[in-house]
Write an enzyme that holds these catalytic residues in place. Sequence first.
Site, mmCIF file in Angstrom:
data_model
loop_
_atom_site.group_PDB
_atom_site.id
_atom_site.type_symbol
_atom_site.label_atom_id
_atom_site.label_comp_id
_atom_site.label_asym_id
_atom_site.label_seq_id
_atom_site.Cartn_x
_atom_site.Cartn_y
_atom_site.Cartn_z
ATOM 1 N N ILE A 64 2.060 -1.877 3.329
ATOM 2 C CA ILE A 64 2.067 -1.324 4.686
ATOM 3 C C ILE A 64 1.113 -2.114 5.580
ATOM 4 O O ILE A 64 0.016 -2.477 5.154
ATOM 5 C CB ILE A 64 1.588 0.146 4.653
ATOM 6 N N CYS A 65 1.531 -2.365 6.813
ATOM 7 C CA CYS A 65 0.628 -2.886 7.839
ATOM 8 C C CYS A 65 1.020 -2.240 9.165
ATOM 9 O O CYS A 65 1.700 -1.218 9.178
ATOM 10 C CB CYS A 65 0.641 -4.406 7.898
ATOM 11 N N HIS A 66 0.630 -2.821 10.272
ATOM 12 C CA HIS A 66 0.920 -2.207 11.560
ATOM 13 C C HIS A 66 2.398 -2.301 11.920
ATOM 14 O O HIS A 66 3.045 -1.302 12.186
ATOM 15 C CB HIS A 66 0.046 -2.816 12.652
ATOM 16 N N VAL A 93 3.181 1.039 10.146
ATOM 17 C CA VAL A 93 2.605 2.296 10.610
ATOM 18 C C VAL A 93 3.125 2.661 12.001
ATOM 19 O O VAL A 93 3.302 3.834 12.320
ATOM 20 C CB VAL A 93 1.063 2.216 10.592
#
Length: 107
Positions: A64-66, A93
């Site tokens: 997961i990242c932005h 996210v």
Amino acid sequence: MKQITPPQLAEWLQDGSRPAPFLLDVREPSEFAYCAIPGSVPMPMATVPARMQELPDDVEIVVICHHGGRSMQVAMFLERQGFAGLINLAGGVAQWAQQVDPAMPQY
């Protein structure tokens, strides 16, 4: 490596019939502190090579990242290191906040 959408991940996390994935959040600490997907483990992208021994090898890992760019790079790196079952959270996210948890702060 696979991709998963936020709604698909949310459904998976609610499904008790299969093992939950390991949620690896590769954003920076300040980003993680601002908003995080519940149950995710922070490990900034730059620290992943030195911390690979902390990752499980018996469950799928959702990275997961932005927005999905850093997580894709980390997933590809881990795949080259021999990890299997890597999944990138498409849209990261930001999409989770829009599609699954509108109460989550966005930045």
